[in-house]
Design an enzyme around this catalytic site. Structure first.
Site, mmCIF file in Angstrom:
data_model
loop_
_atom_site.group_PDB
_atom_site.id
_atom_site.type_symbol
_atom_site.label_atom_id
_atom_site.label_comp_id
_atom_site.label_asym_id
_atom_site.label_seq_id
_atom_site.Cartn_x
_atom_site.Cartn_y
_atom_site.Cartn_z
ATOM 1 N N SER A 26 37.121 23.881 39.671
ATOM 2 C CA SER A 26 36.066 24.676 39.399
ATOM 3 C C SER A 26 35.651 25.547 40.820
ATOM 4 O O SER A 26 36.331 26.317 41.114
ATOM 5 C CB SER A 26 35.056 23.825 39.081
ATOM 6 O OG SER A 26 34.012 24.369 38.624
ATOM 7 N N ASP A 89 36.308 25.702 27.514
ATOM 8 C CA ASP A 89 35.262 25.410 28.647
ATOM 9 C C ASP A 89 34.048 26.302 28.547
ATOM 10 O O ASP A 89 34.110 27.785 28.333
ATOM 11 C CB ASP A 89 36.180 25.829 29.830
ATOM 12 C CG ASP A 89 35.626 25.746 31.203
ATOM 13 O OD1 ASP A 89 34.229 25.573 31.295
ATOM 14 O OD2 ASP A 89 36.028 25.487 31.988
ATOM 15 N N HIS A 116 35.846 21.773 30.185
ATOM 16 C CA HIS A 116 35.706 21.868 31.804
ATOM 17 C C HIS A 116 36.030 20.499 32.618
ATOM 18 O O HIS A 116 35.171 19.918 32.934
ATOM 19 C CB HIS A 116 34.392 22.538 32.087
ATOM 20 C CG HIS A 116 34.202 22.842 33.622
ATOM 21 N ND1 HIS A 116 34.713 24.004 34.100
ATOM 22 C CD2 HIS A 116 33.831 22.143 34.797
ATOM 23 C CE1 HIS A 116 34.438 24.069 35.484
ATOM 24 N NE2 HIS A 116 33.888 22.857 35.826
#
Length: 165
Positions: A26, A89, A116
């Site tokens: 991320s 996601d 995610h």
């Protein structure tokens, strides 16, 4: 602590040596990509090598962090890279991970069916293992090389292809 402080900390730690590659998830993916770009900008004269590989999970190329001169890179970075993201996601869309991948030469792309998170199912882990395999073989680690050699030779007295449990 902001991005600039975190980036400087990671850069200083990388400069100490002893690392083969980077993995970023991320927001950490943009930091890992910025590290690759900065090390490439500094070049071999700096005495600090580029990562041998980089893995980015649910990463994104923009927004561009402030204070990193080399990011985004002007041309694709010569660091072998694997870019992974979840098809479902809802935080980082696939196009954002593809945007990050465009900053690297010949990126490998993999989409898992989840959201995610760092994928952990066998099929997903196999993708990461396959990507990393060439770097393990080239590592020069004598213990690992011996282990690989033993795995490739059948046990005496057993037919080829049978594993001993």
């Amino acid at each position: 602590v902001g991005f600039s402080e975190s980036f400087e900390l990671v850069l200083a730690e990388w400069s100490k040596g002893g690392y083969d590659g980077v993995l970023g998830f991320s927001q950490g993916a943009i930091l890992a990509a910025a590290l690759c770009a900065e090390l490439h900008r500094r070049g071999p004269v700096s005495g600090v090598p580029l990562p041998r590989f980089a893995i980015f999970i649910s990463g994104f190329g923009r927004p561009v962090p402030r204070g990193v001169e080399a990011y985004p890179p002007q041309s694709p970075l010569p660091v072998p890279s694997l870019h992974i993201w979840g098809a479902s996601d809802d935080h980082i869309p696939g196009w954002a991970s593809e945007s990050l991948a465009s900053y690297f030469e010949h990126p490998k792309l993999y989409t898992h069916p989840g959201h995610h998170f760092v994928p952990q199912k066998a099929a997903d882990v196999a993708q990461i293992q396959d990507f990393l395999a060439p770097f393990l073989i080239k590592s020069g680690n004598p213990a690992r090389a011996k282990e690989q050699q033993q795995q490739s030779q059948p046990e005496q007295g057993l037919p080829s292809g049978r594993a001993v449990q």
